[in-house]
Design a protein around this motif. Structure first.
Motif, PDB file in Angstrom:
ATOM      1  N   GLY A 313       0.797  -1.215   0.000  1.00 49.08           N
ATOM      2  CA  GLY A 313       0.000   0.000   0.000  1.00 49.08           C
ATOM      3  C   GLY A 313       0.833   1.270   0.000  1.00 49.08           C
ATOM      4  O   GLY A 313       2.033   1.254   0.320  1.00 49.08           O
ATOM      5  N   LYS A 314       0.211   2.352  -0.322  1.00 49.14           N
ATOM      6  CA  LYS A 314       0.866   3.657  -0.261  1.00 49.14           C
ATOM      7  C   LYS A 314       1.226   4.005   1.176  1.00 49.14           C
ATOM      8  O   LYS A 314       2.207   4.706   1.437  1.00 49.14           O
ATOM      9  N   TYR A 315       0.408   3.503   2.118  1.00 49.24           N
ATOM     10  CA  TYR A 315       0.687   3.692   3.540  1.00 49.24           C
ATOM     11  C   TYR A 315       0.812   2.320   4.192  1.00 49.24           C
ATOM     12  O   TYR A 315       0.220   1.329   3.722  1.00 49.24           O
ATOM     13  N   SER A 316       1.553   2.247   5.283  1.00 46.86           N
ATOM     14  CA  SER A 316       1.863   0.955   5.904  1.00 46.86           C
ATOM     15  C   SER A 316       0.780   0.475   6.866  1.00 46.86           C
ATOM     16  O   SER A 316       0.780  -0.692   7.260  1.00 46.86           O
ATOM     17  N   HIS A 317      -0.129   1.355   7.287  1.00 46.01           N
ATOM     18  CA  HIS A 317      -1.192   0.981   8.225  1.00 46.01           C
ATOM     19  C   HIS A 317      -2.523   1.609   7.793  1.00 46.01           C
ATOM     20  O   HIS A 317      -2.536   2.634   7.099  1.00 46.01           O
ATOM     21  N   ILE A 318      -3.606   0.991   8.236  1.00 48.79           N
ATOM     22  CA  ILE A 318      -4.942   1.536   7.962  1.00 48.79           C
ATOM     23  C   ILE A 318      -5.741   1.551   9.243  1.00 48.79           C
ATOM     24  O   ILE A 318      -5.646   0.635  10.077  1.00 48.79           O
ATOM     25  N   ARG A 319      -6.512   2.600   9.435  1.00 44.57           N
ATOM     26  CA  ARG A 319      -7.363   2.725  10.625  1.00 44.57           C
ATOM     27  C   ARG A 319      -8.660   1.946  10.398  1.00 44.57           C
ATOM     28  O   ARG A 319      -9.244   2.013   9.312  1.00 44.57           O
ATOM     29  N   ILE A 320      -9.084   1.232  11.425  1.00 41.38           N
ATOM     30  CA  ILE A 320     -10.338   0.475  11.325  1.00 41.38           C
ATOM     31  C   ILE A 320     -11.313   0.944  12.403  1.00 41.38           C
ATOM     32  O   ILE A 320     -10.918   1.422  13.476  1.00 41.38           O
ATOM     33  N   GLY A 321     -12.606   0.817  12.095  1.00 42.10           N
ATOM     34  CA  GLY A 321     -13.661   1.216  13.021  1.00 42.10           C
ATOM     35  C   GLY A 321     -14.982   0.608  12.579  1.00 42.10           C
ATOM     36  O   GLY A 321     -15.011  -0.369  11.825  1.00 42.10           O
ATOM     37  N   THR A 322     -16.087   1.198  13.022  1.00 35.96           N
ATOM     38  CA  THR A 322     -17.418   0.696  12.646  1.00 35.96           C
ATOM     39  C   THR A 322     -18.160   1.758  11.843  1.00 35.96           C
ATOM     40  O   THR A 322     -17.970   2.953  12.060  1.00 35.96           O
ATOM     41  N   LYS A 323     -19.006   1.287  10.946  1.00 35.91           N
ATOM     42  CA  LYS A 323     -19.751   2.207  10.079  1.00 35.91           C
ATOM     43  C   LYS A 323     -20.850   2.929  10.844  1.00 35.91           C
ATOM     44  O   LYS A 323     -21.192   4.067  10.540  1.00 35.91           O
ATOM     45  N   ASN A 324     -21.425   2.236  11.843  1.00 37.03           N
ATOM     46  CA  ASN A 324     -22.519   2.807  12.623  1.00 37.03           C
ATOM     47  C   ASN A 324     -22.151   2.844  14.100  1.00 37.03           C
ATOM     48  O   ASN A 324     -21.197   2.183  14.536  1.00 37.03           O
ATOM     49  N   ASN A 325     -22.914   3.613  14.864  1.00 36.97           N
ATOM     50  CA  ASN A 325     -22.733   3.629  16.304  1.00 36.97           C
ATOM     51  C   ASN A 325     -22.949   2.231  16.876  1.00 36.97           C
ATOM     52  O   ASN A 325     -23.841   1.508  16.424  1.00 36.97           O
ATOM     53  N   VAL A 326     -22.130   1.861  17.845  1.00 38.08           N
ATOM     54  CA  VAL A 326     -22.284   0.572  18.522  1.00 38.08           C
ATOM     55  C   VAL A 326     -23.092   0.790  19.793  1.00 38.08           C
ATOM     56  O   VAL A 326     -22.705   1.582  20.657  1.00 38.08           O
ATOM     57  N   TYR A 327     -24.216   0.102  19.901  1.00 36.29           N
ATOM     58  CA  TYR A 327     -25.050   0.150  21.102  1.00 36.29           C
ATOM     59  C   TYR A 327     -25.113  -1.244  21.723  1.00 36.29           C
ATOM     60  O   TYR A 327     -25.213  -2.244  21.012  1.00 36.29           O
ATOM     61  N   LEU A 328     -25.088  -1.285  23.049  1.00 34.79           N
ATOM     62  CA  LEU A 328     -25.199  -2.540  23.779  1.00 34.79           C
ATOM     63  C   LEU A 328     -26.211  -2.391  24.895  1.00 34.79           C
ATOM     64  O   LEU A 328     -26.273  -1.345  25.553  1.00 34.79           O
ATOM     65  N   THR A 329     -27.022  -3.422  25.102  1.00 30.97           N
ATOM     66  CA  THR A 329     -27.943  -3.463  26.233  1.00 30.97           C
ATOM     67  C   THR A 329     -27.311  -4.317  27.325  1.00 30.97           C
ATOM     68  O   THR A 329     -26.931  -5.463  27.083  1.00 30.97           O
ATOM     69  N   ILE A 330     -27.203  -3.734  28.519  1.00 25.76           N
ATOM     70  CA  ILE A 330     -26.601  -4.465  29.630  1.00 25.76           C
ATOM     71  C   ILE A 330     -27.422  -4.237  30.891  1.00 25.76           C
ATOM     72  O   ILE A 330     -28.196  -3.276  30.984  1.00 25.76           O
ATOM     73  N   LEU A 331     -27.261  -5.134  31.860  1.00 30.41           N
ATOM     74  CA  LEU A 331     -27.811  -4.873  33.185  1.00 30.41           C
ATOM     75  C   LEU A 331     -27.038  -3.725  33.809  1.00 30.41           C
ATOM     76  O   LEU A 331     -25.858  -3.519  33.511  1.00 30.41           O
ATOM     77  N   LYS A 332     -27.663  -2.983  34.673  1.00 27.21           N
ATOM     78  CA  LYS A 332     -26.971  -1.875  35.326  1.00 27.21           C
ATOM     79  C   LYS A 332     -25.740  -2.387  36.066  1.00 27.21           C
ATOM     80  O   LYS A 332     -25.763  -3.455  36.677  1.00 27.21           O
ATOM     81  N   ASN A 333     -24.657  -1.604  35.984  1.00 29.14           N
ATOM     82  CA  ASN A 333     -23.385  -1.909  36.655  1.00 29.14           C
ATOM     83  C   ASN A 333     -22.687  -3.146  36.098  1.00 29.14           C
ATOM     84  O   ASN A 333     -21.904  -3.791  36.791  1.00 29.14           O
ATOM     85  N   GLN A 334     -22.953  -3.472  34.813  1.00 29.19           N
ATOM     86  CA  GLN A 334     -22.301  -4.625  34.186  1.00 29.19           C
ATOM     87  C   GLN A 334     -21.142  -4.248  33.273  1.00 29.19           C
ATOM     88  O   GLN A 334     -20.532  -5.120  32.663  1.00 29.19           O
ATOM     89  N   GLU A 335     -20.797  -2.967  33.189  1.00 31.97           N
ATOM     90  CA  GLU A 335     -19.796  -2.518  32.227  1.00 31.97           C
ATOM     91  C   GLU A 335     -18.471  -3.266  32.369  1.00 31.97           C
ATOM     92  O   GLU A 335     -17.828  -3.625  31.388  1.00 31.97           O
ATOM     93  N   LYS A 336     -18.052  -3.525  33.610  1.00 35.84           N
ATOM     94  CA  LYS A 336     -16.747  -4.150  33.839  1.00 35.84           C
ATOM     95  C   LYS A 336     -16.710  -5.605  33.398  1.00 35.84           C
ATOM     96  O   LYS A 336     -15.634  -6.201  33.290  1.00 35.84           O
ATOM     97  N   LYS A 337     -17.872  -6.191  33.140  1.00 33.57           N
ATOM     98  CA  LYS A 337     -17.918  -7.591  32.719  1.00 33.57           C
ATOM     99  C   LYS A 337     -17.830  -7.758  31.199  1.00 33.57           C
ATOM    100  O   LYS A 337     -17.735  -8.871  30.702  1.00 33.57           O
TER     101      LYS A 337
END
Length: 405
Positions: A313-337
């Motif tokens: 490639g013209k550049y040695s690295h490419i940035r990756i991500g998501t096309k849309n916002n990522v939403y997740l449904t979790i129980l309250k206080n479950q973020e650390k899991k």
């Protein structure tokens, strides 16, 4: 902190292959019946069927007989709104168009409408599309449904065909319409799950149409009528729609949507006993949902998640991500899991690479259950490099193969 595990050995590679297999089941989680949170304290609502979902993720929070066939009553008008939204978006209909009321839409000359919800249109009147839309949404006017369906499609049958066409297109599995307004008719049916999908689709695809559902009243021809969704007046919930329905066969139906913080919930109840029971039970389910769950947005669309190497490639690295916002449904206080695994389809990525090209996927897991899976895309375009750069990468590949032999 959310942990990110990258594919870097054979064991993790096997796990990622397993995750990909599992996700085939969970990718349409709105149709999944398993309660992945193992909650035993959900409300016990004494109605025929109901469902509560998270709008942003489609996750089912609780349900009862959600696939049981029921009568839609005026909830069918949500699909009427959807078809109207399509016609407006395609320029086939304009809000200031004037519609001449035919005999079919004249309540006085139509026994079918006797005792039902009406806008009280008169034969020969010329009514704007904008007023007819409000008459459908706020007054639940069966006559208004007939008038606008004839204007858009020439007759009701053609309009009903459009309703059923779009019903299939948005993923309704157990719904069939026989008329434009929802009055009981043999062969017309739906389910709580399908109504939830229908409401979600209206909110997502036609927000301008949906915004009318929160209006509390409408006056037409000096006749003042209130929106029948009593939750709009509830000060403890931020309800902004959407529709109620009632016939003798269907009972008291409702689909309601409310927001709190970053969360939007949709509740559907079919076949409740009274108008007040319908209000009380839908409110109870919404409150339970907000008290028990959270919707989080850990990754924004087009946000860089990582940079990965690119060859030739013209550049040695490419940035990756998501096309849309990522939403997740979790129980309250479950973020650390939450655990996040991302993997790239191929061990080596070769240029050229196009913007938005899918390069892999990112998977979110709680307690060995997949709660979300999103494609990973290239956030930029990487053209092929010049001869010198390609030659250097070719040498690197040869050396890599030699070292690992």
């Amino acid at each position: 902190m959310i942990k990110i595990y990258k594919k870097n050995n054979q064991n993790i590679n096997k796990i990622l292959k397993l995750i990909t297999t599992i996700f085939i089941v969970y990718s349409t989680i709105i149709y999944a019946k398993e309660n992945i949170f193992n909650i035993t304290s959900s409300p016990n609502i004494n109605v025929k069927s109901y469902i509560l979902i998270d709008y942003n993720t489609g996750m089912i929070l609780t349900e009862k007989n959600a696939d049981e066939i029921e009568k839609p009553a005026s909830l069918a008008k949500i699909m009427t709104s959807y078809v109207i939204g399509k016609a407006l978006s395609k320029g086939k209909l304009h809000r200031n168009d004037m519609v001449t009321i035919s005999k079919n839409a004249w309540a006085t000359g139509n026994n079918l409408f006797s005792g039902s919800s009406l806008m009280f249109l008169k034969l020969g009147d010329r009514i704007s599309v904008s007023n007819l839309i409000k008459g459908i949404i706020l007054q639940s006017g069966n006559d208004a449904c007939v008038a606008i369906s004839e204007y858009i499609s020439g007759n009701q049958k053609n309009f009903v065909n459009l309703m059923n066409f779009y019903a299939k297109k948005i993923g309704l599995k157990n719904t069939y319409f026989k008329n434009v307004h929802g009055l009981d008719e043999l062969g017309q049916y739906t389910t709580a799950r399908d109504i939830a999908i229908m409401g979600k689709s209206l909110i997502r695809d036609f927000p301008q149409e949906y915004s009318i559902y929160k209006e509390k009243s409408f006056t037409f021809n000096h006749i003042y009528q209130k929106n029948r969704n009593l939750l709009l007046w509830d000060k403890t919930l931020n309800v902004d729609g959407i529709k109620t329905g009632h016939t003798e066969d269907a009972g008291y139906n409702i689909i309601a949507s409310a927001t709190k913080n970053n969360m939007r919930l949709i509740v559907v109840i079919l076949g409740d006993k009274t108008e007040q029971d319908r209000k009380k039970n839908s409110k109870r389910l919404l409150n339970w949902g907000f008290e028990t769950f959270r919707t989080i947005n850990p990754i924004k669309k087009h946000q860089k998640i990582a940079s990965i190497p690119v060859l030739y490639g013209k550049y040695s690295h490419i940035r990756i991500g998501t096309k849309n916002n990522v939403y997740l449904t979790i129980l309250k206080n479950q973020e650390k899991k939450i655990k996040i695994l991302y993997h790239i389809k191929n061990n080596k990525i070769f240029a050229p690479i196009y913007k938005n090209q899918v390069l892999g996927n990112i998977t979110f897991i709680i307690n060995n259950h997949i709660i979300g899976n999103y494609p990973l895309i290239a956030l930029e375009k990487i053209p092929k490099g010049n001869i010198f750069m390609c030659f250097l990468d070719y040498i690197k590949l040869l050396l890599s193969k030699w070292i690992h032999q």
